[in-house]
Write a protein that holds these residues in place. Structure first.
Motif, mmCIF file in Angstrom:
data_model
loop_
_atom_site.group_PDB
_atom_site.id
_atom_site.type_symbol
_atom_site.label_atom_id
_atom_site.label_comp_id
_atom_site.label_asym_id
_atom_site.label_seq_id
_atom_site.Cartn_x
_atom_site.Cartn_y
_atom_site.Cartn_z
ATOM 1 N N LEU A 1 4.185 19.241 -10.720
ATOM 2 C CA LEU A 1 4.821 17.930 -10.790
ATOM 3 C C LEU A 1 4.805 17.245 -9.425
ATOM 4 O O LEU A 1 4.580 16.029 -9.329
ATOM 5 C CB LEU A 1 6.264 18.064 -11.284
ATOM 6 N N HIS A 2 5.045 18.012 -8.384
ATOM 7 C CA HIS A 2 5.046 17.442 -7.029
ATOM 8 C C HIS A 2 3.654 16.915 -6.659
ATOM 9 O O HIS A 2 3.510 15.773 -6.184
ATOM 10 C CB HIS A 2 5.487 18.514 -6.028
ATOM 11 N N VAL A 3 2.640 17.733 -6.903
ATOM 12 C CA VAL A 3 1.265 17.322 -6.569
ATOM 13 C C VAL A 3 0.847 16.121 -7.412
ATOM 14 O O VAL A 3 0.219 15.181 -6.914
ATOM 15 C CB VAL A 3 0.294 18.504 -6.783
ATOM 16 N N LEU A 4 1.211 16.139 -8.695
ATOM 17 C CA LEU A 4 0.851 15.030 -9.578
ATOM 18 C C LEU A 4 1.515 13.743 -9.132
ATOM 19 O O LEU A 4 0.899 12.663 -9.148
ATOM 20 C CB LEU A 4 1.251 15.372 -11.013
ATOM 21 N N SER A 5 2.763 13.815 -8.707
ATOM 22 C CA SER A 5 3.471 12.625 -8.224
ATOM 23 C C SER A 5 2.810 12.077 -6.963
ATOM 24 O O SER A 5 2.659 10.858 -6.812
ATOM 25 C CB SER A 5 4.941 12.964 -7.942
ATOM 26 N N LEU A 6 2.399 12.953 -6.064
ATOM 27 C CA LEU A 6 1.698 12.505 -4.859
ATOM 28 C C LEU A 6 0.386 11.822 -5.213
ATOM 29 O O LEU A 6 0.043 10.772 -4.643
ATOM 30 C CB LEU A 6 1.432 13.698 -3.935
ATOM 31 N N ALA A 7 -0.350 12.408 -6.148
ATOM 32 C CA ALA A 7 -1.642 11.833 -6.535
ATOM 33 C C ALA A 7 -1.466 10.463 -7.176
ATOM 34 O O ALA A 7 -2.197 9.515 -6.877
ATOM 35 C CB ALA A 7 -2.369 12.782 -7.490
ATOM 36 N N ALA B 1 0.891 8.400 -6.680
ATOM 37 C CA ALA B 1 1.353 7.445 -5.665
ATOM 38 C C ALA B 1 0.289 7.159 -4.618
ATOM 39 O O ALA B 1 0.514 6.369 -3.695
ATOM 40 C CB ALA B 1 2.612 7.982 -4.984
ATOM 41 N N GLY B 2 -0.899 7.778 -4.745
ATOM 42 C CA GLY B 2 -1.969 7.565 -3.770
ATOM 43 C C GLY B 2 -1.707 8.229 -2.430
ATOM 44 O O GLY B 2 -2.282 7.840 -1.420
ATOM 45 N N ARG B 3 -0.854 9.258 -2.416
ATOM 46 C CA ARG B 3 -0.498 9.919 -1.163
ATOM 47 C C ARG B 3 -0.957 11.373 -1.126
ATOM 48 O O ARG B 3 -0.476 12.174 -0.339
ATOM 49 C CB ARG B 3 1.021 9.865 -0.952
ATOM 50 N N LEU B 4 -1.894 11.733 -2.002
ATOM 51 C CA LEU B 4 -2.393 13.095 -2.047
ATOM 52 C C LEU B 4 -3.284 13.373 -0.835
ATOM 53 O O LEU B 4 -4.206 12.618 -0.537
ATOM 54 C CB LEU B 4 -3.186 13.326 -3.328
ATOM 55 N N SER B 5 -2.998 14.441 -0.136
ATOM 56 C CA SER B 5 -3.788 14.813 1.034
ATOM 57 C C SER B 5 -5.047 15.542 0.588
ATOM 58 O O SER B 5 -4.979 16.527 -0.164
ATOM 59 C CB SER B 5 -2.957 15.713 1.961
ATOM 60 N N LEU B 6 -6.203 15.073 1.032
ATOM 61 C CA LEU B 6 -7.487 15.689 0.688
ATOM 62 C C LEU B 6 -8.175 16.195 1.950
ATOM 63 O O LEU B 6 -8.332 15.447 2.916
ATOM 64 C CB LEU B 6 -8.394 14.688 -0.029
ATOM 65 N N ASP B 7 -8.589 17.455 1.904
ATOM 66 C CA ASP B 7 -9.344 18.039 3.012
ATOM 67 C C ASP B 7 -10.829 17.930 2.670
ATOM 68 O O ASP B 7 -11.466 18.889 2.211
ATOM 69 C CB ASP B 7 -8.931 19.494 3.214
ATOM 70 N N ARG B 8 -11.389 16.755 2.886
ATOM 71 C CA ARG B 8 -12.774 16.494 2.469
ATOM 72 C C ARG B 8 -13.767 17.086 3.454
ATOM 73 O O ARG B 8 -13.706 16.817 4.650
ATOM 74 C CB ARG B 8 -13.010 14.986 2.343
ATOM 75 N N HIS C 1 -7.363 14.567 -13.847
ATOM 76 C CA HIS C 1 -7.663 13.132 -13.810
ATOM 77 C C HIS C 1 -7.292 12.524 -12.461
ATOM 78 O O HIS C 1 -8.083 11.776 -11.863
ATOM 79 C CB HIS C 1 -6.897 12.440 -14.935
ATOM 80 N N GLN C 2 -6.112 12.838 -11.954
ATOM 81 C CA GLN C 2 -5.651 12.263 -10.690
ATOM 82 C C GLN C 2 -6.447 12.800 -9.505
ATOM 83 O O GLN C 2 -6.733 12.055 -8.559
ATOM 84 C CB GLN C 2 -4.157 12.534 -10.504
ATOM 85 N N PHE C 3 -6.839 14.075 -9.532
ATOM 86 C CA PHE C 3 -7.627 14.645 -8.438
ATOM 87 C C PHE C 3 -9.004 13.984 -8.366
ATOM 88 O O PHE C 3 -9.496 13.653 -7.282
ATOM 89 C CB PHE C 3 -7.782 16.152 -8.617
ATOM 90 N N VAL C 4 -9.628 13.806 -9.524
ATOM 91 C CA VAL C 4 -10.952 13.153 -9.546
ATOM 92 C C VAL C 4 -10.828 11.704 -9.098
ATOM 93 O O VAL C 4 -11.655 11.200 -8.329
ATOM 94 C CB VAL C 4 -11.567 13.247 -10.959
ATOM 95 N N LYS C 5 -9.796 11.028 -9.545
ATOM 96 C CA LYS C 5 -9.564 9.638 -9.145
ATOM 97 C C LYS C 5 -9.355 9.534 -7.636
ATOM 98 O O LYS C 5 -9.838 8.590 -6.990
ATOM 99 C CB LYS C 5 -8.342 9.099 -9.891
ATOM 100 N N ALA C 6 -8.648 10.514 -7.045
ATOM 101 C CA ALA C 6 -8.419 10.507 -5.598
ATOM 102 C C ALA C 6 -9.724 10.662 -4.819
ATOM 103 O O ALA C 6 -9.824 10.229 -3.671
ATOM 104 C CB ALA C 6 -7.454 11.624 -5.218
ATOM 105 N N HIS C 7 -10.740 11.259 -5.454
ATOM 106 C CA HIS C 7 -12.055 11.411 -4.817
ATOM 107 C C HIS C 7 -12.952 10.194 -5.039
ATOM 108 O O HIS C 7 -14.113 10.195 -4.630
ATOM 109 C CB HIS C 7 -12.757 12.660 -5.357
#
Length: 367
Positions: A188-194, A196-203, A330-336
């Motif tokens: 739930l925490h990770v999904l909320s961050l994603a 909100a557009g605040r998910l940290s990505l180590d690209r 869905h949110q992880f792919v969208k963040a990418h």
């Protein structure tokens, strides 16, 4: 003010025209006689001028007040007609401010007022959907938390009532429920961050082909235990993307384990990767998870990425997870900078296709 001046001007001109016609008719009846007919043309003009001037002297103030009254009346009437949609909209806005979201203002024109009202109706619809989603989320979270908490409470109460110390079996069960709670809260925490557009990505530069080969190899044993054949194919030796390897691993694990869970024994699952697929005027790496399982009814497809959504109640908590896996994917792919598409037919199978921008083609930004 401009409208009032215009109306007064038009009223003045119209009133003058009507009154002058009336004076000429009255002059013809009262003044045209033998004396007038025997007068010279210049004398006739003077007679007419004198008559009109005398009549206009006493009517001046009354006519001005009459014209002003007419102007004010029509100005107020036209203003009322023009602002009626706005007044209806203001009343609806006040209802929304008081918490009533079941508001819909009829759209009766296609002008600017109509566009504003349509926008307002769309806004209230989105507010209602958001409120419904919030209520469902609270109910679902409460339900998911209640089950492990109830188990933990029951075990602890039994141990307390029996006066015995906790057995290893009981402690193991309690530990499993704690882990379950922790995973739910973390998801739930990770999904909320994603969201909100605040998910940290180590690209980092990632060979997606090798990563998928590894993931398929990791889940192959589970697939074989369920009597399924799972295969990986690629049209390129390596497909390079700039991505967070951990987040993408979670995406494909979720999608592949879903395919395993809902494909009957003897079925097949294919993981196919394609390089440089053109879509929306950009190049993407395209990964498809194809199964010949039970499929998804068409009416369920728009809701698959909703939190806690499960296609069938019978699949809810015994055969399925918490209902967060697809939302997270869905949110992880969208963040990418990518997206997921679904094609499915009930009782025939499903295809989940993940589109990720290839290196040098990213459309999103690193958080």
């Amino acid at each position: 003010m401009g409208l009032l001046v215009l109306i007064i001007g038009v009223s003045h001109a119209a009133t003058n025209q009507v009154y002058m016609n009336f004076l000429f008719d009255q002059f013809r009846t009262e003044e045209i006689g033998a004396t007038y007919m025997n007068a010279t043309p210049s004398e006739q003009i003077e007679i007419l001028k004198t008559y009109i001037t005398d009549k206009m002297k006493w009517i001046g103030p009354e006519k001005g007040a009459f014209i002003l009254a007419i102007g004010l009346f029509f100005s107020l009437w036209i203003s009322g007609v023009l602002t009626l949609p706005l007044r209806k909209l203001m009343a609806a806005i006040e209802r929304v401010a008081q918490g009533d979201l079941d508001v819909n203002v009829p759209v009766q024109s296609k002008d600017e007022y109509g566009k504003v009202i349509q926008t307002f109706n769309d806004m209230t619809l989105r507010l209602r959907e958001a409120e419904d989603a919030r209520r469902r989320l609270v109910a679902d979270v409460a339900h998911e938390l209640r089950t492990p908490l109830s188990i933990m409470q029951l075990k602890l109460e039994n141990a307390q009532q029996s006066g015995q110390s906790g057995s290893p079996e009981m402690l193991l069960r309690l530990h499993d429920e704690v882990i379950r709670l922790n995973l739910l809260v973390e998801d739930l925490h990770v999904l909320s961050l994603a969201e909100a557009g605040r998910l940290s990505l180590d690209r980092k530069t990632l060979d997606l082909t090798k990563k998928l080969e590894q993931i398929v190899d990791d889940v192959k044993m589970e697939a074989e235990e369920n009597g399924l054949d799972i295969r990986f194919t690629s049209n390129a030796r390596s497909v390079i993307v700039k991505a967070d390897a951990g987040r993408l691993t979670q995406v494909f694990i979720n999608l592949i384990t879903n395919a395993i869970r809902y494909t009957p024994k003897g079925g097949n699952i294919s993981v196919v990767i394609e390089d440089k697929v053109m879509d929306r005027d950009a190049n993407y790496a395209c990964v498809s998870i194809i199964d010949n399982g039970i499929g998804i009814p068409a009416e369920e497809l728009p809701h698959l990425f909703d939190r806690f959504y499960r296609v069938e109640k019978a699949r809810s908590r015994h055969t399925g997870g918490t209902g967060l896996g697809l939302s997270i994917a869905h949110q992880f792919v969208k963040a990418h900078g990518g997206f997921i598409r679904i094609a499915s037919q009930h009782e025939q199978g499903s295809v989940f296709t993940v589109y990720l921008p290839i290196e040098g083609e990213q459309t999103g930004s690193t958080s």
